[in-house]
Design a protein around this motif. Sequence first.
Motif, PDB file in Angstrom:
ATOM      1  N   ALA A   1       3.201   5.792  -3.161  1.00 58.45           N
ATOM      2  CA  ALA A   1       4.382   6.493  -3.670  1.00 58.45           C
ATOM      3  C   ALA A   1       4.390   6.489  -5.195  1.00 58.45           C
ATOM      4  N   LEU A   2       3.999   5.366  -5.788  1.00 55.54           N
ATOM      5  CA  LEU A   2       3.926   5.269  -7.245  1.00 55.54           C
ATOM      6  C   LEU A   2       2.894   6.250  -7.796  1.00 55.54           C
ATOM      7  N   GLN A   3       1.753   6.352  -7.146  1.00 54.06           N
ATOM      8  CA  GLN A   3       0.725   7.292  -7.585  1.00 54.06           C
ATOM      9  C   GLN A   3       1.205   8.735  -7.478  1.00 54.06           C
TER      10      GLN A   3
ATOM     11  N   VAL B   1       6.671  -2.502  -6.489  1.00 54.75           N
ATOM     12  CA  VAL B   1       5.267  -2.909  -6.326  1.00 54.75           C
ATOM     13  C   VAL B   1       5.055  -4.303  -6.909  1.00 54.75           C
ATOM     14  N   LEU B   2       5.613  -4.551  -8.087  1.00 52.80           N
ATOM     15  CA  LEU B   2       5.467  -5.870  -8.708  1.00 52.80           C
ATOM     16  C   LEU B   2       6.112  -6.962  -7.855  1.00 52.80           C
ATOM     17  N   ARG B   3       7.292  -6.669  -7.293  1.00 55.86           N
ATOM     18  CA  ARG B   3       7.958  -7.661  -6.428  1.00 55.86           C
ATOM     19  C   ARG B   3       7.098  -7.968  -5.199  1.00 55.86           C
ATOM     20  N   LEU B   4       6.539  -6.926  -4.595  1.00 55.40           N
ATOM     21  CA  LEU B   4       5.683  -7.144  -3.421  1.00 55.40           C
ATOM     22  C   LEU B   4       4.434  -7.937  -3.787  1.00 55.40           C
ATOM     23  N   GLN B   5       3.846  -7.617  -4.937  1.00 58.23           N
ATOM     24  CA  GLN B   5       2.658  -8.358  -5.376  1.00 58.23           C
ATOM     25  C   GLN B   5       3.001  -9.830  -5.590  1.00 58.23           C
ATOM     26  N   GLN B   6       4.149 -10.094  -6.176  1.00 54.94           N
ATOM     27  CA  GLN B   6       4.567 -11.482  -6.402  1.00 54.94           C
ATOM     28  C   GLN B   6       4.814 -12.202  -5.080  1.00 54.94           C
TER      29      GLN B   6
ATOM     30  N   ALA C   1       9.703   4.031 -12.440  1.00 60.95           N
ATOM     31  CA  ALA C   1      10.001   2.672 -12.889  1.00 60.95           C
ATOM     32  C   ALA C   1      10.514   1.820 -11.727  1.00 60.95           C
ATOM     33  N   ALA C   2      11.350   2.404 -10.882  1.00 63.56           N
ATOM     34  CA  ALA C   2      11.859   1.667  -9.724  1.00 63.56           C
ATOM     35  C   ALA C   2      10.725   1.319  -8.762  1.00 63.56           C
TER      36      ALA C   2
ATOM     37  N   GLU D   1       0.840  -1.205   0.000  1.00 62.32           N
ATOM     38  CA  GLU D   1       0.000   0.000   0.000  1.00 62.32           C
ATOM     39  C   GLU D   1       0.879   1.260   0.000  1.00 62.32           C
ATOM     40  N   THR D   2       1.922   1.250   0.796  1.00 65.58           N
ATOM     41  CA  THR D   2       2.844   2.389   0.852  1.00 65.58           C
ATOM     42  C   THR D   2       3.516   2.613  -0.499  1.00 65.58           C
TER      43      THR D   2
END
Length: 128
Positions: A18-20, A111-116, A105-106, A13-14
Amino acid sequence: MAAAKKELQLQLETQVNALQKFQKDIAKNHQVRRQYTIQHGENEMVQKELELLNDDANVFKLIGPVLVKQDLVEAKTNVNKRISYITAELKRLDATLKTLEESQAAKRDEVLRLQQRIQGGQPGKGRA
């Protein structure tokens, strides 16, 4: 196990927040850059028009509701300074945009790593 999953959810969520924020900053950068690009084009057009004038031509500058007579050399100098300033701002915005996009991009990768990790810890959940 549940505590670890909650911790990953909070991290996700954090990172998404940050991405948004990066996405909003990039959109704002594009908007400001678009305004400067318009101003740059307008000033270049004025510069070309001033170059067409004879040295003894009358030049007027609109200040509020009043037209004020201005020296041709002074008008050319002012327009050239404005173009230089706008060009510098556009370069600065480009550099900022590049940095923001790299950071975005970082964050997206994080986010993708956390989702995985979250999905990896949930066997039995189907992938749609």
